[in-house]
Design a protein around this motif. Structure first.
Motif, PDB file in Angstrom:
ATOM      1  N   SER A 191       0.844  -1.188   0.000  1.00  0.00           N
ATOM      2  CA  SER A 191       0.000   0.000   0.000  1.00  0.00           C
ATOM      3  C   SER A 191       0.879   1.237   0.000  1.00  0.00           C
ATOM      4  CB  SER A 191      -0.911   0.001   1.238  1.00  0.00           C
ATOM      5  OG  SER A 191      -0.145   0.189   2.415  1.00  0.00           O
ATOM      6  N   GLY A 192       0.248   2.390   0.174  1.00  0.00           N
ATOM      7  CA  GLY A 192       1.001   3.631   0.188  1.00  0.00           C
ATOM      8  C   GLY A 192       1.943   3.742   1.369  1.00  0.00           C
ATOM      9  N   GLY A 193       1.594   3.130   2.474  1.00  0.00           N
ATOM     10  CA  GLY A 193       2.418   3.253   3.668  1.00  0.00           C
ATOM     11  C   GLY A 193       3.069   1.971   4.129  1.00  0.00           C
ATOM     12  N   HIS A 194       2.742   0.842   3.482  1.00  0.00           N
ATOM     13  CA  HIS A 194       3.222  -0.443   3.987  1.00  0.00           C
ATOM     14  C   HIS A 194       3.631  -1.362   2.840  1.00  0.00           C
ATOM     15  CE1 HIS A 194       1.651   0.671   7.935  1.00  0.00           C
ATOM     16  NE2 HIS A 194       0.596   1.117   7.285  1.00  0.00           N
ATOM     17  N   CYS A 195       4.654  -2.149   3.085  1.00  0.00           N
ATOM     18  CA  CYS A 195       5.084  -3.177   2.140  1.00  0.00           C
ATOM     19  C   CYS A 195       5.692  -4.293   2.970  1.00  0.00           C
ATOM     20  CB  CYS A 195       6.087  -2.595   1.147  1.00  0.00           C
ATOM     21  SG  CYS A 195       6.497  -3.720  -0.209  1.00  0.00           S
ATOM     22  N   GLN A 196       4.948  -5.384   3.146  1.00  0.00           N
ATOM     23  CA  GLN A 196       5.362  -6.453   4.048  1.00  0.00           C
ATOM     24  C   GLN A 196       5.005  -7.810   3.474  1.00  0.00           C
ATOM     25  OE1 GLN A 196       3.820  -5.940   8.078  1.00  0.00           O
ATOM     26  NE2 GLN A 196       3.610  -3.743   7.755  1.00  0.00           N
ATOM     27  N   LEU A 197       5.749  -8.815   3.898  1.00  0.00           N
ATOM     28  CA  LEU A 197       5.418 -10.209   3.639  1.00  0.00           C
ATOM     29  C   LEU A 197       5.245 -10.884   4.995  1.00  0.00           C
ATOM     30  CD1 LEU A 197       7.845 -10.914   0.698  1.00  0.00           C
ATOM     31  CD2 LEU A 197       5.399 -11.488   0.654  1.00  0.00           C
ATOM     32  N   LEU A 198       4.073 -11.511   5.203  1.00  0.00           N
ATOM     33  CA  LEU A 198       3.764 -12.103   6.493  1.00  0.00           C
ATOM     34  C   LEU A 198       3.089 -13.453   6.329  1.00  0.00           C
ATOM     35  CD1 LEU A 198       2.133  -8.836   6.932  1.00  0.00           C
ATOM     36  CD2 LEU A 198       3.409  -9.453   8.972  1.00  0.00           C
ATOM     37  N   ALA A 199       3.389 -14.377   7.242  1.00  0.00           N
ATOM     38  CA  ALA A 199       2.614 -15.600   7.364  1.00  0.00           C
ATOM     39  C   ALA A 199       1.427 -15.295   8.265  1.00  0.00           C
ATOM     40  CB  ALA A 199       3.464 -16.717   7.956  1.00  0.00           C
ATOM     41  N   VAL A 200       0.222 -15.501   7.747  1.00  0.00           N
ATOM     42  CA  VAL A 200      -0.998 -15.267   8.522  1.00  0.00           C
ATOM     43  C   VAL A 200      -1.433 -16.614   9.087  1.00  0.00           C
ATOM     44  CG1 VAL A 200      -3.357 -14.390   8.461  1.00  0.00           C
ATOM     45  CG2 VAL A 200      -1.600 -13.375   6.984  1.00  0.00           C
ATOM     46  N   ASP A 247      13.031   1.130   3.425  1.00  0.00           N
ATOM     47  CA  ASP A 247      12.961   2.581   3.193  1.00  0.00           C
ATOM     48  C   ASP A 247      11.536   2.967   2.802  1.00  0.00           C
ATOM     49  OD1 ASP A 247      13.097   1.844   0.325  1.00  0.00           O
ATOM     50  OD2 ASP A 247      15.255   1.655   0.681  1.00  0.00           O
ATOM     51  N   ASP A 248      11.264   3.115   1.510  1.00  0.00           N
ATOM     52  CA  ASP A 248       9.951   3.565   1.062  1.00  0.00           C
ATOM     53  C   ASP A 248       9.004   2.389   0.837  1.00  0.00           C
ATOM     54  OD1 ASP A 248      11.005   6.097   1.014  1.00  0.00           O
ATOM     55  OD2 ASP A 248      11.409   6.088  -1.137  1.00  0.00           O
ATOM     56  N   ALA A 249       7.722   2.613   1.086  1.00  0.00           N
ATOM     57  CA  ALA A 249       6.702   1.646   0.693  1.00  0.00           C
ATOM     58  C   ALA A 249       6.473   1.749  -0.810  1.00  0.00           C
ATOM     59  CB  ALA A 249       5.403   1.908   1.443  1.00  0.00           C
ATOM     60  N   VAL A 250       5.979   0.669  -1.401  1.00  0.00           N
ATOM     61  CA  VAL A 250       5.832   0.634  -2.851  1.00  0.00           C
ATOM     62  C   VAL A 250       4.790   1.643  -3.322  1.00  0.00           C
ATOM     63  CG1 VAL A 250       4.177  -1.296  -2.767  1.00  0.00           C
ATOM     64  CG2 VAL A 250       5.494  -0.862  -4.854  1.00  0.00           C
ATOM     65  N   GLY A 251       3.711   1.824  -2.561  1.00  0.00           N
ATOM     66  CA  GLY A 251       2.706   2.801  -2.956  1.00  0.00           C
ATOM     67  C   GLY A 251       3.256   4.210  -2.956  1.00  0.00           C
ATOM     68  N   GLU A 252       4.108   4.514  -1.991  1.00  0.00           N
ATOM     69  CA  GLU A 252       4.756   5.825  -1.954  1.00  0.00           C
ATOM     70  C   GLU A 252       5.636   6.011  -3.183  1.00  0.00           C
ATOM     71  OE1 GLU A 252       7.929   8.393   0.784  1.00  0.00           O
ATOM     72  OE2 GLU A 252       7.296   6.392   1.415  1.00  0.00           O
ATOM     73  N   ALA A 253       6.347   4.950  -3.590  1.00  0.00           N
ATOM     74  CA  ALA A 253       7.192   5.036  -4.780  1.00  0.00           C
ATOM     75  C   ALA A 253       6.354   5.311  -6.035  1.00  0.00           C
ATOM     76  CB  ALA A 253       7.994   3.745  -4.952  1.00  0.00           C
ATOM     77  N   PHE A 254       5.177   4.699  -6.128  1.00  0.00           N
ATOM     78  CA  PHE A 254       4.272   4.983  -7.245  1.00  0.00           C
ATOM     79  C   PHE A 254       3.866   6.458  -7.237  1.00  0.00           C
ATOM     80  CE2 PHE A 254       3.544   0.440  -8.038  1.00  0.00           C
ATOM     81  CZ  PHE A 254       3.273   0.439  -9.404  1.00  0.00           C
ATOM     82  N   ASP A 255       3.499   6.967  -6.064  1.00  0.00           N
ATOM     83  CA  ASP A 255       3.050   8.362  -5.981  1.00  0.00           C
ATOM     84  C   ASP A 255       4.163   9.334  -6.350  1.00  0.00           C
ATOM     85  OD1 ASP A 255       0.468   7.716  -5.244  1.00  0.00           O
ATOM     86  OD2 ASP A 255       0.861   7.871  -3.094  1.00  0.00           O
ATOM     87  N   LYS A 256       5.370   9.073  -5.845  1.00  0.00           N
ATOM     88  CA  LYS A 256       6.491   9.973  -6.145  1.00  0.00           C
ATOM     89  C   LYS A 256       6.867   9.900  -7.621  1.00  0.00           C
ATOM     90  CE  LYS A 256       7.094  11.510  -1.942  1.00  0.00           C
ATOM     91  NZ  LYS A 256       8.106  10.910  -1.056  1.00  0.00           N
ATOM     92  N   THR A 257       6.809   8.711  -8.207  1.00  0.00           N
ATOM     93  CA  THR A 257       7.114   8.564  -9.630  1.00  0.00           C
ATOM     94  C   THR A 257       6.092   9.320 -10.471  1.00  0.00           C
ATOM     95  OG1 THR A 257       8.254   6.447  -9.372  1.00  0.00           O
ATOM     96  CG2 THR A 257       7.289   6.900 -11.531  1.00  0.00           C
ATOM     97  N   ALA A 258       4.826   9.200 -10.105  1.00  0.00           N
ATOM     98  CA  ALA A 258       3.795   9.935 -10.844  1.00  0.00           C
ATOM     99  C   ALA A 258       4.050  11.434 -10.792  1.00  0.00           C
ATOM    100  CB  ALA A 258       2.419   9.615 -10.260  1.00  0.00           C
ATOM    101  N   LYS A 259       4.456  11.925  -9.634  1.00  0.00           N
ATOM    102  CA  LYS A 259       4.724  13.361  -9.495  1.00  0.00           C
ATOM    103  C   LYS A 259       5.910  13.768 -10.363  1.00  0.00           C
ATOM    104  CE  LYS A 259       4.668  16.848  -5.863  1.00  0.00           C
ATOM    105  NZ  LYS A 259       4.560  17.090  -4.403  1.00  0.00           N
ATOM    106  N   LEU A 260       6.966  12.945 -10.394  1.00  0.00           N
ATOM    107  CA  LEU A 260       8.128  13.233 -11.221  1.00  0.00           C
ATOM    108  C   LEU A 260       7.769  13.276 -12.706  1.00  0.00           C
ATOM    109  CD1 LEU A 260      10.766  10.954  -9.433  1.00  0.00           C
ATOM    110  CD2 LEU A 260      10.892  13.447  -9.627  1.00  0.00           C
ATOM    111  N   LEU A 261       6.804  12.434 -13.098  1.00  0.00           N
ATOM    112  CA  LEU A 261       6.415  12.350 -14.501  1.00  0.00           C
ATOM    113  C   LEU A 261       5.336  13.357 -14.876  1.00  0.00           C
ATOM    114  CD1 LEU A 261       6.311   8.469 -15.032  1.00  0.00           C
ATOM    115  CD2 LEU A 261       8.191  10.051 -15.479  1.00  0.00           C
ATOM    116  N   GLY A 262       4.871  14.124 -13.892  1.00  0.00           N
ATOM    117  CA  GLY A 262       3.826  15.094 -14.163  1.00  0.00           C
ATOM    118  C   GLY A 262       2.470  14.456 -14.392  1.00  0.00           C
ATOM    119  N   LEU A 263       2.246  13.290 -13.774  1.00  0.00           N
ATOM    120  CA  LEU A 263       0.981  12.585 -13.921  1.00  0.00           C
ATOM    121  C   LEU A 263       0.022  12.998 -12.807  1.00  0.00           C
ATOM    122  CD1 LEU A 263       2.357   9.027 -14.786  1.00  0.00           C
ATOM    123  CD2 LEU A 263       1.500  10.781 -16.368  1.00  0.00           C
TER     124      LEU A 263
END
Length: 350
Positions: free
Chosen positions: A135-144, A158-174
């Motif tokens: 998600s935007g704030g979390h990136c985990q692998l867990l046994a449930v 470091d960064d969550a994957v959703g945050e990386a998507f958001d920052k990339t979109a901003k860099l690309l002007g999306l």
């Protein structure tokens, strides 16, 4: 058993009514995209004030949609964390107030557990299973392994994957939000044009890293200067392909560990907002087929933040005998590993 679920941990105000048969009687989500779009991200104070303005009205609408009243409820479940604390407090205090006024049991729900248990609501999945939470704030692998029983295999350093998507979109002007915008742009892009890094790919373990990938996108943007529409599409596709490769690589390691721990090959559940990404789902489907297991991915509307998952987590805990006091505190941070496990002998079969 009909449970009212309330969610306000980020920028969606959500209310749902779910029963213990898994019927979603109502599931309303009010997005704040227009309020946050000018800032390119979520502004905590704006989010909290919007939750406060709209939550009561959504509760009334949800009850009307389900054709029930407060007298028909058997419990109230509200997100008490993790999340933006100002927003969390809105659902938390509202849920407690309803529980106190109506004499109903109250369940303090961990937002991440809501995501973790969604596959139990949608697919009647039995424990144990492997969870990729993205998600935007979390990136985990867990046994449930059960309600309140989570074994963490890895997470982002470091960064969550959703945050990386958001920052990339901003860099690309999306557009904002970034995840859907990058996915749309990538559909017409050439994923092989830019040789972006795959952080930690091929290394032991199940941890993630996305800050270097995000930096590589920024460097490519700086080198290109003024971006054409095709540049944006190619960079979006290259970024999305890199993310998918990293997630598949780390998840493959987790599947090996999960099999060693449980003697089972899976299944693999993907949950969280990024789980709505079609390219990621396809890559994980290929992985699970190769590993001899299955991928369970809830519908996209139940991957992004919603209150049906909160109500369902309340169902799971209530029928295990959990009742939380009205002084349960809201938390901005609340790792899944810190959750308590309800009394198992009280469990009622699905």
């Amino acid at each position: 058993m009909l449970i009212l679920g309330l969610e306000s941990s980020c920028d969606e105000t959500a209310v749902a009514l779910v029963n213990d048969a898994g019927d979603i009687r109502a599931n309303l989500v009010l997005s704040q995209l227009a309020e946050h779009r000018p800032y390119g991200g979520v502004v905590p104070e704006i989010a909290a004030r919007s939750h406060l303005d709209h939550l009561d009205g959504l509760i009334v609408k949800a009850l009307e949609e389900a054709g029930v009243g407060f007298d028909d409820l058997h419990g109230v479940a509200a997100t008490l964390g993790p999340g933006l604390i100002g927003g969390v407090l809105v659902a938390a205090t509202t849920g407690k107030a309803i529980a106190a006024a109506r004499g109903l049991p109250f369940v303090a729900v961990n937002h991440l557990e809501g995501h973790a248990l969604t596959a139990r609501l949608t697919d009647r999945l039995a424990f144990p299973y492997l969870l990729l939470l993205v998600s935007g704030g979390h990136c985990q692998l867990l046994a449930v392994e059960g309600v309140g029983r989570y074994r963490r295999y890895g997470g982002t350093i470091d960064d969550a994957v959703g945050e990386a998507f958001d920052k990339t979109a901003k860099l690309l002007g999306l557009d904002y939000p970034g995840g859907p915008a990058v996915e749309r742009a990538a559909r017409t892009g050439d994923a092989s044009r830019f040789a972006l890094p795959r952080p930690l790919k091929g290394r032991p373990g199940c941890d993630f890293s996305f800050s270097g990938l995000k930096t590589a996108v920024r460097q490519q943007v700086q080198q290109l200067g003024a971006l054409s529409s095709q540049d944006r599409a190619d960079l979006a596709a290259s970024f999305q392909a890199a993310v998918a490769e990293v997630l598949v690589d780390r998840t493959r390691n987790a599947l090996v560990r999960f099999r060693a721990d449980t003697g089972q090959p899976g299944p693999l559940v993907v949950a969280g907002g990024v789980a709505a990404n079609g390219s990621l789902r396809q890559a994980l489907t290929v992985l699970t087929e190769a590993e001899g297991t299955e991928l369970v991915a809830p519908p996209a509307k139940l991957c992004t933040d919603n209150a049906a998952m909160i109500a369902w987590a309340g169902v799971e805990r209530l029928r295990l005998g959990q009742r939380d006091s009205l002084d349960a505190r809201a938390r901005p941070r609340w790792p899944l590993e810190e959750l308590d496990t309800p009394t198992p002998e009280l469990e009622v079969a699905l």
